[in-house]
Design a protein around this motif. Structure first.
Motif, short mmCIF file in Angstrom:
data_model
loop_
_atom_site.label_atom_id
_atom_site.label_comp_id
_atom_site.label_asym_id
_atom_site.label_seq_id
_atom_site.Cartn_x
_atom_site.Cartn_y
_atom_site.Cartn_z
N LEU A 175 0.81 -1.22 0.00
CA LEU A 175 0.00 0.00 0.00
C LEU A 175 0.84 1.27 0.00
O LEU A 175 0.35 2.35 -0.32
N GLU A 176 2.12 1.14 0.38
CA GLU A 176 3.02 2.30 0.44
C GLU A 176 4.23 2.05 -0.45
O GLU A 176 5.34 1.81 0.03
N PRO A 177 4.04 2.08 -1.77
CA PRO A 177 5.14 1.74 -2.68
C PRO A 177 6.25 2.79 -2.62
O PRO A 177 6.03 3.93 -2.20
N VAL B 262 12.67 6.80 -1.46
CA VAL B 262 11.87 6.73 -0.24
C VAL B 262 11.09 5.41 -0.24
O VAL B 262 10.31 5.14 -1.15
N THR B 263 11.32 4.59 0.77
CA THR B 263 10.61 3.33 0.90
C THR B 263 9.76 3.33 2.16
O THR B 263 9.97 4.11 3.08
N GLY C 208 6.02 -9.02 1.25
CA GLY C 208 5.94 -7.74 0.56
C GLY C 208 7.04 -7.60 -0.48
O GLY C 208 7.55 -6.52 -0.72
N LEU C 209 7.43 -8.71 -1.11
CA LEU C 209 8.46 -8.79 -2.14
C LEU C 209 9.87 -8.52 -1.60
O LEU C 209 10.80 -8.34 -2.39
N TYR C 210 10.04 -8.51 -0.29
CA TYR C 210 11.42 -8.42 0.21
C TYR C 210 12.17 -9.70 -0.14
O TYR C 210 13.40 -9.76 -0.03
N SER C 211 11.45 -10.71 -0.58
CA SER C 211 12.07 -11.94 -1.07
C SER C 211 12.96 -11.68 -2.27
O SER C 211 13.91 -12.44 -2.51
N GLY D 217 3.07 -5.57 -11.38
CA GLY D 217 3.08 -6.05 -10.00
C GLY D 217 4.40 -5.69 -9.34
O GLY D 217 5.10 -4.77 -9.76
N THR D 218 4.75 -6.40 -8.30
CA THR D 218 5.96 -6.14 -7.50
C THR D 218 6.09 -4.65 -7.19
O THR D 218 7.17 -4.09 -7.24
#
Length: 617
Positions: A100-102, A119-120, A165-168, A302-303
């Motif tokens: 939600l906070e890309p 900014v992450t 959250g795609l930290y993978s 995505g991602t």
């Protein structure tokens, strides 16, 4: 109103009587209060619940129990069960927040200075801490469980990936970088970077990127890499100049990249022979970017949680890794690991969507019955379950082989199997993840299409898996290259490993799997016959068959793994039925003639039928 009534000769008293009569009529015509909720409806759809994903994955537990020594599996299960609870209580919410906070890019500050501030989300930073604390990279390199350490790590990443959250993604490249350094003889990198890549302290933990793709590139790094390197200087540093088209995990601390070294005469060597591998740290000691600029962040299907950027390297300081001109072979250890991570994400997403669909089926009622009591719905989920088991067992087998390689416990046959299975694993699991996640969304009806349920994320993020680390066709050609490099040994090793899993006739008969094993042997024979015909045919025809051949090899090898598990003491009737259903599937291969040059012409004619090219000006 009163003046109108007086015109009809009525008094004030009659006006009051008239108003009372109006209220009475209104009360009589109004619907009873029990129906007042009909304006909104009293029904709300149930929300699927995420339970501890390790406890809910009986297949994973059974496979690990069978593969690991008892004392190892007991320790691993304690860790995975605890981590499964943390996923539900903490990590899954962080992954959703990161979606939600890309990330976004702030290229300039208020005074016009170029800052390229990426900014992450705070959640993204928290996921970094979780990854370090849980040892999601460290587990594989500490080797607390010896050859089983990699399997422990992979199982944990499999649970983590759909909540990550795609930290993978940065973890995949970090693991690949750590493996590359571990295999190298580069003392500088081992002292400088390896300890950070495998750290458990969030403050010390580094992530890595890999900057291979350029504008002309994609998978064709040999023909598409234009970045050049000048140097070295007196300290051994090179200066990189080029444009990197895709750089995932742009907030990483370091990266490996390819470039062409410029000679004193100003020349470079074309092709793969001219590519060298370089180590880059993204920032200098004072926190400034290492002479690179973030041009923009990619706008992706995505991602979205993951910062992917276009980078301009404008004098970026870098160190040569390995021999000059050996960059493509230098990245091989990294690609092996990242392709395995791709399959972890694929199998993890499939398992999660099946778990949520299963839970929803016990809550959602339609046509007078719960979905779990409607056979057609359960038939669909059962097909998803079989496909998920297939991808999971293949992923875990390759992880087991990887652990043997890393502890020098592997036979030459297993090493060959690992080499051919790695591209097969990646291409097969990636394609099936998209299909299963799509079917999974359908199991929720319209809610599966609603972004605020969080469900569409699974499909959008799965769609990148057949593209990352090589498309399906590129990986199919890689399978072909392995076969051509190792010759008959490649297929024979794969099939011997499969046959060994079908050799216990008494146990097969006890499980009712005799006919299933026979079917699988017939499939193997069909591939052998195909291979014998193909090897003497046109090489271009063999390339055209490589995709179907790769899927057929996946089908046969997975069948052997499922039957092996179904024959074990850890198996259940569900395992037996999954193996039976798997073997009934047809092979992807067709008659060899269907890959001929005539068929190529037909394919092209079908695709291009009616196409009118634009007129060049």
């Amino acid at each position: 109103m009163a003046s109108a009534l007086f015109r009809f000769g009525q008094s004030t008293t009659s006006v009051c009587t008239w108003l009372q009569l109006g209220r009475l009529l209104s009360t009589r015509t109004r619907r009873p209060n029990s129906f007042s909720r009909s304006r909104m409806g009293s029904f709300t759809q149930p929300m699927p619940q995420l339970h501890n994903p390790f406890r809910g994955d009986i297949f994973l537990r059974a496979i690990l129990t069978r593969l690991m020594p008892r004392e190892v599996s007991q320790e691993v299960f304690i860790d995975l069960d605890r981590f499964g609870g943390r996923l539900v209580d903490e990590v899954d919410a962080l992954g959703k927040q990161a979606e939600l906070e890309p990330p976004y890019l702030r290229p300039f500050n208020a005074w016009g200075d170029r800052v390229d501030e990426l900014v992450t989300s705070p959640a993204w930073k928290s996921l970094h801490c979780v990854s370090a604390e849980e040892g999601l990279i460290a587990l594989a390199y500490e080797r607390q469980h010896g050859q089983w350490s990699r399997l422990h790590q992979v199982a944990k990443l499999y649970l983590f990936s759909p909540s990550s959250g795609l930290y993978s993604c940065p973890l995949a490249m970090t693991d690949g970088a750590a493996r590359l350094i571990e295999e190298s003889n580069n003392v500088f990198l081992k002292k400088r970077a390896f300890c950070h890549l495998t750290a458990r302290d969030p403050e010390s933990f580094w992530t890595s990127g890999q900057w291979m793709t350029e504008k002309r590139g994609g998978s064709d790094v040999a023909g598409g890499t234009d970045t050049v390197a000048y140097g070295p200087d007196s300290e051994g540093n090179y200066s990189l100049h080029g444009y990197k088209w895709f750089t995932s995990a742009t907030d990483a601390n370091m990266a490996f990249t390819l470039a062409r070294i410029v000679t004193d005469q100003g020349d470079v060597t074309a092709g793969s022979q001219g590519l060298s591998l370089f180590y880059v740290e993204t920032k200098t000691e004072d926190g400034q970017f290492n002479d690179l600029e973030i041009q923009r962040l990619k706008d992706k299907l995505g991602t979205r949680q993951l910062p992917t950027a276009e980078l301009l390297l404008d004098g970026t300081k870098a160190r040569l890794v390995g021999e000059e001109g050996r960059g493509v072979s230098g990245i091989s250890p990294m690609l092996t690991i990242t392709r395995q991570h791709n399959s972890i994400s694929a199998a993890g997403a499939m398992r999660r969507i099946v778990q949520l669909s299963r839970d929803y089926a016990t809550r959602r009622r339609a046509f007078g019955k719960l979905l779990v009591d409607q056979h057609l719905h359960m038939q669909t989920l059962a097909r998803m379950e079989v496909e998920t088991r297939a991808c999971t067992v293949l992923m875990l087998e390759v992880a087991r082989l990887q652990g043997l390689i890393e502890t020098s416990s592997v036979s030459e046959q297993d090493r060959t199997i690992h080499r051919i299975l790695t591209p097969i694993l990646k291409l097969y699991t990636a394609k099936q993840a998209v299909a299963v996640c799509s079917e999974g969304l359908e199991s929720f009806g319209g809610q599966g299409y609603m972004e605020d349920t969080g469900l569409p994320t699974y499909l959008r993020d799965a769609q990148v898996l057949p593209i990352w680390e090589g498309t399906t066709n590129i990986l199919s050609l890689d399978v072909l290259r392995v076969m051509q490099k190792y010759g008959q040994e490649a297929l024979s090793s794969l099939f011997e490993a499969t046959k060994s899993r079908l050799s216990d006739d008494s146990r097969l008969a006890a499980r009712g799997l005799g006919p299933t094993a026979k079917t699988l042997r017939e499939h193997m024979n069909s591939i052998v016959v195909f291979g014998q015909e193909a090897m003497v045919g046109d090489s271009e025809q063999l390339q055209n068959a490589s995709r179907d051949l790769s899927f057929s090899l996946a089908h046969v090898f997975i069948g052997g793994l499922l039957i092996e598990h179904a024959c074990s003491v850890e198996s259940s009737s569900a395992d037996i039925n999954a193996a039976k259903r798997w073997a009934k599937r047809p092979l992807s291969l067709r008659l060899y003639q269907q890959y001929s040059k005539e068929e190529q012409s037909i394919d092209s004619a079908l695709v291009m039928n009616g196409y009118v090219p634009s007129t060049s000006l």
